[in-house]
Scaffold this motif. Structure first.
Motif, PDB file in Angstrom:
ATOM      1  N   ASN A   1       0.808  -1.220   0.000  1.00 54.20           N
ATOM      2  CA  ASN A   1       0.000   0.000   0.000  1.00 54.20           C
ATOM      3  C   ASN A   1       0.844   1.275   0.000  1.00 54.20           C
ATOM      4  O   ASN A   1       0.327   2.361   0.275  1.00 54.20           O
TER       5      ASN A   1
ATOM      6  N   ALA B   1     -13.919  -1.962   5.563  1.00 52.81           N
ATOM      7  CA  ALA B   1     -12.489  -1.995   5.867  1.00 52.81           C
ATOM      8  C   ALA B   1     -12.137  -1.039   7.001  1.00 52.81           C
ATOM      9  O   ALA B   1     -11.314  -1.360   7.871  1.00 52.81           O
TER      10      ALA B   1
ATOM     11  N   CYS C   1     -10.414  -2.479  10.303  1.00 54.47           N
ATOM     12  CA  CYS C   1      -9.070  -1.996  10.671  1.00 54.47           C
ATOM     13  C   CYS C   1      -9.078  -1.284  12.012  1.00 54.47           C
ATOM     14  O   CYS C   1      -8.092  -1.337  12.759  1.00 54.47           O
TER      15      CYS C   1
ATOM     16  N   LEU D   1      -8.701  -4.144  14.339  1.00 48.60           N
ATOM     17  CA  LEU D   1      -7.397  -4.799  14.277  1.00 48.60           C
ATOM     18  C   LEU D   1      -6.264  -3.925  14.792  1.00 48.60           C
ATOM     19  O   LEU D   1      -5.236  -4.439  15.248  1.00 48.60           O
ATOM     20  N   ARG D   2      -6.452  -2.625  14.735  1.00 44.66           N
ATOM     21  CA  ARG D   2      -5.367  -1.673  15.021  1.00 44.66           C
ATOM     22  C   ARG D   2      -4.698  -1.931  16.364  1.00 44.66           C
ATOM     23  O   ARG D   2      -3.467  -1.867  16.485  1.00 44.66           O
TER      24      ARG D   2
ATOM     25  N   LEU E   1      -0.532  -2.368  10.681  1.00 49.17           N
ATOM     26  CA  LEU E   1      -1.432  -2.397   9.529  1.00 49.17           C
ATOM     27  C   LEU E   1      -0.898  -1.501   8.422  1.00 49.17           C
ATOM     28  O   LEU E   1      -0.475  -0.368   8.686  1.00 49.17           O
TER      29      LEU E   1
ATOM     30  N   TYR F   1      -2.623   0.132   6.149  1.00 45.05           N
ATOM     31  CA  TYR F   1      -3.961   0.601   5.743  1.00 45.05           C
ATOM     32  C   TYR F   1      -3.893   2.104   5.512  1.00 45.05           C
ATOM     33  O   TYR F   1      -3.354   2.854   6.345  1.00 45.05           O
TER      34      TYR F   1
ATOM     35  N   SER G   1     -10.117  -0.727   0.359  1.00 46.73           N
ATOM     36  CA  SER G   1     -10.526  -1.855   1.197  1.00 46.73           C
ATOM     37  C   SER G   1      -9.525  -2.997   1.167  1.00 46.73           C
ATOM     38  O   SER G   1      -9.807  -4.087   1.647  1.00 46.73           O
TER      39      SER G   1
ATOM     40  N   PHE H   1      -5.626  -4.047   2.342  1.00 51.38           N
ATOM     41  CA  PHE H   1      -4.580  -3.577   3.257  1.00 51.38           C
ATOM     42  C   PHE H   1      -3.694  -4.745   3.666  1.00 51.38           C
ATOM     43  O   PHE H   1      -4.013  -5.922   3.429  1.00 51.38           O
ATOM     44  N   SER H   2      -2.575  -4.400   4.283  1.00 50.98           N
ATOM     45  CA  SER H   2      -1.658  -5.400   4.806  1.00 50.98           C
ATOM     46  C   SER H   2      -1.836  -5.526   6.310  1.00 50.98           C
ATOM     47  O   SER H   2      -1.859  -4.523   7.028  1.00 50.98           O
ATOM     48  N   LEU H   3      -1.955  -6.749   6.778  1.00 54.09           N
ATOM     49  CA  LEU H   3      -2.035  -7.053   8.205  1.00 54.09           C
ATOM     50  C   LEU H   3      -0.744  -7.764   8.594  1.00 54.09           C
ATOM     51  O   LEU H   3      -0.396  -8.792   8.009  1.00 54.09           O
TER      52      LEU H   3
END
Length: 442
Positions: free
Chosen positions: A207, A317, A321, A324-325, A333, A335, A357, A359-361
């Motif tokens: 991203n 998303a 996110c 998840l943050r 993230l 994002y 929508s 992103f990298s986790l």
């Protein structure tokens, strides 16, 4: 009984005019109609297809000329003996009604003069690059790129005497000018030119954003406007980023992703001014690779809902996110709604209208922990690709970018704990529950 109409003994001396669609309306009472509205009918007149509300699928290999003079005129345009190019349709390797309507509508989203469609995103990228390069030329590209794009430049074009230089996505204008100067010298030494600047922004899978405006300024300072700036806009386009407004000359899409949006087709597209599209069209005519009529028809269907689908996925998303943050099993993230780097934020503010929508986790741990997370997902599907109605998750380092050398993956931030997520249009709370339970197994 009346006599039948007389049949001419010979073909007419002048071409027979073909029926044309009614004039397109793109404004009403001075109001410019939006792409969302134009997707419902632009480029198609039901009168020409027995009143069918939607375009039929034109499954034909060739098209009949009204007269021999029409055929001659068409080929005079194709061969360059007459200015103005081809007129009408002749053969489905070149184009067809479904593809023409699709290309008209794609150009609207990007504010482009013209657009072309292809059998896949990589077909679009390969034919685009081949249309502009010659032996001794140099391509300058941002990094990272999708692995197949980078591999085509480094492994295939190199066989034909085309070299490349790359720069990191977050480069400044000064850094861009430096790499362009180096490329200019390299091309001169090889008897060639800098044939193309090729960007991918946001980059797959990190991203990372490229400053398109800075690259245009750098290109204009070091090279000439004859060197096109092309950009893969798959991650944010066509809704959340319009690169032609910021200095790009050509926009590239894997239409498989958000535009198709249902994970049921493969296609690609490019858009831009006719001066850039014409050489690509000529090579596509020779090589083939145009999208087939059925896929074009499916894309026309998808374009009617692309804004609705992308808006819902983007909202989902943002909610996922936010959860998840701060999760204890998450190490970060990638994002675009949570950018930490000020320069990246500045690029986002100038170029983008939404965070997207995909992103990298970053899972705490490495490949084993990432695999455990992926293997325990229930709603989200473990699959490559992105931009579909369903949520997808994959492991780039072990899958889509496996062919990238380890040292380059490390330099680009494609780590063993990076999981790429593409959020779909499911209920966001259901997705959060799914991610929560999968992370609990890590």
């Amino acid at each position: 009984m009346t006599d039948a109409p007389a049949t001419p003994d010979s073909a007419p001396d002048t071409p027979t005019p073909r029926r044309n669609p009614k004039p397109e309306k793109t404004t009403i009472n001075g109001r410019e109609l939006t792409p969302t509205t134009l997707m419902m009918g632009h480029g198609y007149d039901p009168v020409l297809s027995e009143g069918s509300l939607k375009p039929p699928i034109f499954l034909t290999s060739t098209f009949a000329f009204p007269s021999a003079a029409d055929g001659k005129r068409h080929f005079e345009g194709i061969t360059g003996k007459r200015a103005g190019g081809a007129e009408g349709l002749v053969y489905s390797r070149f184009n067809g009604p479904n593809q023409e309507i699709l290309e008209d509508r794609l150009s609207i989203w990007d504010g482009a003069e013209d657009a072309l469609t292809f059998s896949s995103g990589m077909t679009a990228i390969c034919i685009l690059m081949m249309a502009f390069v010659s032996q001794g030329d140099v391509i300058v590209h941002s990094g990272p790129l999708y692995a197949a794009s980078e591999g085509f430049v480094a492994k295939v074009l190199s066989k034909f005497g085309v070299t490349y230089l790359d720069f990191p996505a977050g480069a400044t204008r000064e850094e861009m000018e430096a790499v362009l100067e180096k490329a200019k010298d390299q091309a001169a030494n090889n008897g060639g030119k800098v044939a193309m600047v090729y960007l991918e922004s946001p980059a797959n899978p990190t991203n990372a954003l490229v400053d398109i405006e800075a690259m245009k300024a750098a290109r204009d300072a070091v090279l000439t406007p004859d060197c096109p700036i092309a950009i893969d806009n798959t991650f944010l386009g066509p809704l959340w980023q319009r690169p032609l407004k910021h200095g790009a000359d050509i926009v590239v899409y894997s239409l498989t992703k958000y535009v198709g949006g249902h994970s049921d087709l493969v296609a690609g597209g490019i858009s831009g001014a006719k001066r850039w599209m014409d050489p690509v069209r000529a090579l596509r005519n020779t090589m083939g690779g145009i999208v087939d009529p059925n896929t074009a028809w499916m894309l026309l269907r998808s374009l009617e809902t692309v804004e609705l689908r992308m808006q819902r996925a983007g909202e989902n998303a943002a909610k996922v996110c936010a959860f998840l943050r701060n999760h204890p099993k998450v190490d970060g993230l990638g994002y675009l709604g949570f950018i930490k780097d000020p320069r990246q934020q500045d690029i986002f503010d100038r170029h983008c209208s939404g965070a997207g929508s995909t992103f990298s986790l970053f899972v705490k741990g490495g490949e084993a922990e990432s695999f455990r997370f992926l293997d325990n997902l229930t709603i989200a599907k473990l699959a490559v690709s992105l931009g579909g109605t369903e949520t997808l998750a994959s492991h780039p380092a072990a899958m889509t970018h496996l062919s990238v050398p380890d040292e380059r993956k490390a330099a680009l931030g494609i780590t063993d704990n990076l999981v790429r997520i593409s959020i779909g249009i499911e209920d966001p709370d259901d997705l959060i529950a799914d991610f929560d339970q999968a992370l609990a197994k890590v």
